[in-house]
Scaffold this motif. Sequence first.
Motif, PDB file in Angstrom:
ATOM      1  N   ARG A 560       0.796  -1.228   0.000  1.00  0.00           N
ATOM      2  CA  ARG A 560       0.000   0.000   0.000  1.00  0.00           C
ATOM      3  C   ARG A 560       0.827   1.276   0.000  1.00  0.00           C
ATOM      4  N   VAL A 561       2.110   1.182   0.325  1.00  0.00           N
ATOM      5  CA  VAL A 561       2.931   2.386   0.400  1.00  0.00           C
ATOM      6  C   VAL A 561       4.040   2.369  -0.651  1.00  0.00           C
ATOM      7  N   LYS A 562       4.820   1.288  -0.674  1.00  0.00           N
ATOM      8  CA  LYS A 562       5.965   1.211  -1.577  1.00  0.00           C
ATOM      9  C   LYS A 562       5.639   0.528  -2.905  1.00  0.00           C
ATOM     10  N   TYR A 563       4.594  -0.294  -2.929  1.00  0.00           N
ATOM     11  CA  TYR A 563       4.223  -1.042  -4.131  1.00  0.00           C
ATOM     12  C   TYR A 563       5.413  -1.838  -4.678  1.00  0.00           C
ATOM     13  N   ARG A 564       6.029  -2.602  -3.809  1.00  0.00           N
ATOM     14  CA  ARG A 564       7.209  -3.352  -4.226  1.00  0.00           C
ATOM     15  C   ARG A 564       7.039  -4.833  -3.925  1.00  0.00           C
ATOM     16  N   GLU A 565       7.988  -5.641  -4.394  1.00  0.00           N
ATOM     17  CA  GLU A 565       7.906  -7.082  -4.320  1.00  0.00           C
ATOM     18  C   GLU A 565       7.941  -7.573  -2.873  1.00  0.00           C
ATOM     19  N   ALA A 566       7.207  -8.634  -2.615  1.00  0.00           N
ATOM     20  CA  ALA A 566       7.166  -9.205  -1.270  1.00  0.00           C
ATOM     21  C   ALA A 566       8.500  -9.814  -0.856  1.00  0.00           C
ATOM     22  N   ILE A 567       9.362 -10.134  -1.844  1.00  0.00           N
ATOM     23  CA  ILE A 567      10.659 -10.720  -1.492  1.00  0.00           C
ATOM     24  C   ILE A 567      11.574  -9.722  -0.808  1.00  0.00           C
ATOM     25  N   ASN A 659      10.647   6.686  -1.008  1.00  0.00           N
ATOM     26  CA  ASN A 659      10.476   6.759  -2.454  1.00  0.00           C
ATOM     27  C   ASN A 659       9.397   5.765  -2.865  1.00  0.00           C
ATOM     28  N   VAL A 660       8.808   6.020  -4.012  1.00  0.00           N
ATOM     29  CA  VAL A 660       7.862   5.086  -4.621  1.00  0.00           C
ATOM     30  C   VAL A 660       8.228   4.983  -6.090  1.00  0.00           C
ATOM     31  N   ALA A 661       8.815   3.834  -6.472  1.00  0.00           N
ATOM     32  CA  ALA A 661       9.180   3.557  -7.868  1.00  0.00           C
ATOM     33  C   ALA A 661      10.058   4.647  -8.464  1.00  0.00           C
ATOM     34  N   GLY A 662      11.044   5.093  -7.719  1.00  0.00           N
ATOM     35  CA  GLY A 662      11.982   6.095  -8.208  1.00  0.00           C
ATOM     36  C   GLY A 662      13.051   6.334  -7.170  1.00  0.00           C
ATOM     37  N   PRO A 663      13.914   7.317  -7.393  1.00  0.00           N
ATOM     38  CA  PRO A 663      14.952   7.618  -6.403  1.00  0.00           C
ATOM     39  C   PRO A 663      14.368   8.160  -5.102  1.00  0.00           C
ATOM     40  N   ILE A 664      15.164   8.144  -4.065  1.00  0.00           N
ATOM     41  CA  ILE A 664      14.781   8.720  -2.778  1.00  0.00           C
ATOM     42  C   ILE A 664      14.472  10.207  -2.966  1.00  0.00           C
ATOM     43  N   ALA A 665      13.384  10.672  -2.335  1.00  0.00           N
ATOM     44  CA  ALA A 665      12.966  12.073  -2.474  1.00  0.00           C
ATOM     45  C   ALA A 665      14.048  13.010  -1.938  1.00  0.00           C
ATOM     46  N   GLN A 666      14.394  14.009  -2.714  1.00  0.00           N
ATOM     47  CA  GLN A 666      15.463  14.929  -2.338  1.00  0.00           C
ATOM     48  C   GLN A 666      14.925  16.276  -1.862  1.00  0.00           C
ATOM     49  N   ILE A 675       4.329  11.447  -1.300  1.00  0.00           N
ATOM     50  CA  ILE A 675       3.190  11.096  -0.444  1.00  0.00           C
ATOM     51  C   ILE A 675       1.900  10.975  -1.258  1.00  0.00           C
ATOM     52  N   ARG A 676       1.833  11.628  -2.400  1.00  0.00           N
ATOM     53  CA  ARG A 676       0.666  11.449  -3.273  1.00  0.00           C
ATOM     54  C   ARG A 676       0.626  10.031  -3.838  1.00  0.00           C
ATOM     55  N   ARG A 677       1.807   9.479  -4.131  1.00  0.00           N
ATOM     56  CA  ARG A 677       1.855   8.131  -4.714  1.00  0.00           C
ATOM     57  C   ARG A 677       1.753   7.039  -3.657  1.00  0.00           C
ATOM     58  N   ALA A 678       2.142   7.344  -2.420  1.00  0.00           N
ATOM     59  CA  ALA A 678       2.133   6.345  -1.350  1.00  0.00           C
ATOM     60  C   ALA A 678       0.759   6.354  -0.679  1.00  0.00           C
ATOM     61  N   LYS A 679      -0.176   5.588  -1.217  1.00  0.00           N
ATOM     62  CA  LYS A 679      -1.570   5.679  -0.803  1.00  0.00           C
ATOM     63  C   LYS A 679      -1.792   5.288   0.652  1.00  0.00           C
ATOM     64  N   GLY A 680      -0.963   4.408   1.177  1.00  0.00           N
ATOM     65  CA  GLY A 680      -1.163   3.961   2.551  1.00  0.00           C
ATOM     66  C   GLY A 680      -0.422   4.779   3.582  1.00  0.00           C
ATOM     67  N   ALA A 696       2.505  16.840   7.118  1.00  0.00           N
ATOM     68  CA  ALA A 696       1.642  17.079   5.963  1.00  0.00           C
ATOM     69  C   ALA A 696       1.044  15.759   5.495  1.00  0.00           C
ATOM     70  N   TRP A 697      -0.154  15.844   4.924  1.00  0.00           N
ATOM     71  CA  TRP A 697      -0.821  14.650   4.417  1.00  0.00           C
ATOM     72  C   TRP A 697      -1.722  15.042   3.242  1.00  0.00           C
ATOM     73  N   THR A 698      -2.044  14.075   2.405  1.00  0.00           N
ATOM     74  CA  THR A 698      -2.904  14.365   1.250  1.00  0.00           C
ATOM     75  C   THR A 698      -4.360  14.382   1.698  1.00  0.00           C
ATOM     76  N   LYS A 699      -5.094  15.360   1.204  1.00  0.00           N
ATOM     77  CA  LYS A 699      -6.488  15.547   1.636  1.00  0.00           C
ATOM     78  C   LYS A 699      -7.392  14.406   1.176  1.00  0.00           C
ATOM     79  N   LYS A 700      -7.086  13.821   0.020  1.00  0.00           N
ATOM     80  CA  LYS A 700      -7.994  12.801  -0.513  1.00  0.00           C
ATOM     81  C   LYS A 700      -7.813  11.445   0.153  1.00  0.00           C
ATOM     82  N   GLU A 701      -6.715  11.258   0.899  1.00  0.00           N
ATOM     83  CA  GLU A 701      -6.536  10.006   1.617  1.00  0.00           C
ATOM     84  C   GLU A 701      -7.153  10.124   3.013  1.00  0.00           C
ATOM     85  N   ALA A 702      -7.587   9.004   3.546  1.00  0.00           N
ATOM     86  CA  ALA A 702      -8.257   9.006   4.856  1.00  0.00           C
ATOM     87  C   ALA A 702      -7.213   9.012   5.966  1.00  0.00           C
TER      88      ALA A 702
END
Length: 729
Positions: A560-567, A659-666, A675-680, A696-702
Amino acid sequence: MKHSRSAPRYTPLNPRLGKLGFRVGLAIADQYFRTKNFYRADSVLAAERARELAARVERGETAYLVGLSIGGFHNTGAALVEFSPVGARVICNNEEERFSGQKHSNHYPRHSLDALAEIMSSRGIRPDQIVAWLATYDYALLMATGARSTLEEFPGSLAMMFEEHGPTFNGDDLKEGLRAPEDIARRFGLSAPPPIIGMPHHDDHAYFSHAVSPFAREKSPVMVVVVDGSGDAGSISLYLAEEGKLRLLRGNDSLFDSLGMFYAVLSATQGGWTALSSEGRYMGASAYGDTNRATNRFYAGLRDIFELREGGEVRLNRSLANWHRSMMRNPYTPELVEIMGPPIPPEDMWNPDAVLRVEDIQHHPNTQERLDKAAAVQMVFEDALIHLIDGLIRETGSDRLVLTGGAALNAVANMRILDHFDAAYYERVLRRSTRLHLWVPPVPGDSGVTIGAAYAFAALAGVGAGPGLDHAFYCGRAPKKCEILEALKDADDVAWVELGDAAQESEREAIADFMAFITARDGVIALFQGAAETGPRALGHRSFLANPCNPHTRETLNARVKYREAIRPLAPMATLEAAKALFELSDGGADDDYNVYNYMVLIAQAKPQAYEKVPAVIHADGSARIQIVRENTDALTHAYLKALGRRNGVEVAVNTSFNVAGPIAQTPVQALDTIRRAKGLDGVFMIAEEGMAVVAWTKKEASQIESWLAEWRAERQTRETSSFCSTES
């Protein structure tokens, strides 16, 4: 159809032709690169600049060196290192991927140079204080080595000349990088393009890693081993430091007798990810496979890929491998296909049907087989690495090792080294009462050679190395209050609230406690503070943080946050006390108060109580890639862990890169994009250079941030009232 096994071949097909091509190629390449204003480290110009650096420091002045990865090869960037009579000090190591958003960037580091100019301006550093601009490769040597490698396997190797650009190299970007002198002159207002001195690539790895290690001032011999995918002369280099002075013992002078290339090729073509993204994933996958050498059905055949020669030498079986002729397009011989199955071609990599997924183990009958292959690759890699080090120990008698180069990011193999070269080994082999002590820097790969070029050049000048390393927060600079507020102002979809001043101890403790309050309730937060970490690991300045006590945290973060492989396992960050209580820290990593455990470059086995207390951070093999957090280098994260201990009972948190599917946020803008891409994700804590802290948090997420904040403030007020009443009575 089964193929009869070819006779093994461990030497090049045309060694004489290769040597001739090298000699001719080096002379031609040296002249060519001089026309581009690039010089070798043994040139007259380099000697002049080295004398100038030594003279400035001798006069008590402060001077600077800039290390540049100019483009073409992966992980470009720019580093600034200060030299003064007290020694060396890293000012910054700007990684291009962090600013451009392209992971493992091959591009000319224009964003990194912009950030460098800004940092210099803010610190009052003038361009004329830079004594030398240094490249991370000896380009003439690199081209000559490439010619030798091609001619050694001619004509079969001609296919390599038509390889498409890949993640590790892009020729067009190298061409652009060769215009660096003119670009630097424009950017920094210089009167003429500065010459660039190309430093030998493995020297870059070795000199920096040794100089900042806990062993830099040892009087007894210290081994420094560089194990890389490839350098400009070879892929393995062995050094020895005596009385603090480092010298090259030998290199293997081969791009293909390479442990790093072996792992990169096999992990990509078996795992289904491109090189540079494949190695860490495949290492994680290996824990789910059969790690018993006696029973793994792929290990016996695959181990023939290397010949382990006397004295620690490692040679590739060129009758079994084919990447020395065709790289990734046709990397296997028919014999290797019989052992490992056909390779995944480059065009199918990242295809969901090709990528290795441990979660498919119940649905795809070959998943366990693929995991067993990963374990076999890992074990063969470990065998070769241990053999290499064994030979060097027998030769030097040393019990101190600095391991660096890209292959040193294999944290599992690093731990195997410490397990193997224990007290029993030294007693049996050298009749000595000692054991191996190991240190690995936080940037052993090519994101660190920009710093390393400066240290290697300073060694030529005889300039002292300075203090050791205790953190890795050198990428860029801390975000300013105005930058955070501007990013928030422009983000209509983001809500935020100011929390206080993290520069004040009491307020910092309160902010840390609120972070712990959320984590203890299974919230997932991000921490964005200070200069970013340099190197591939997030270490508390650009991190997602979560509850290690919940066994479902890994699934939540990965899905829900990183969208990465379970391994891919989650790593624990911990105070030193918690690390000692929950994990088996090696005595071989105990130097400088377990400094090597600061950087997630070693795994540690979990103690029995860890399985109950922090199940989310224990991998399938019972290990954890641990990071120890120190109060003196990261006061906020340390305070957070202490607060988490008061709430959860353990001073440990899940830590994974922000990060989500890219480099660490700078930057602040990148942080909000993440945080927009990390839904959880529940929220990000952003700390300005001046101390201002916001969440800070995204308004559209609960997000529950606002309700948690109200609940936490009520709890604190109740606690303070209770404390006041107790004092009054």
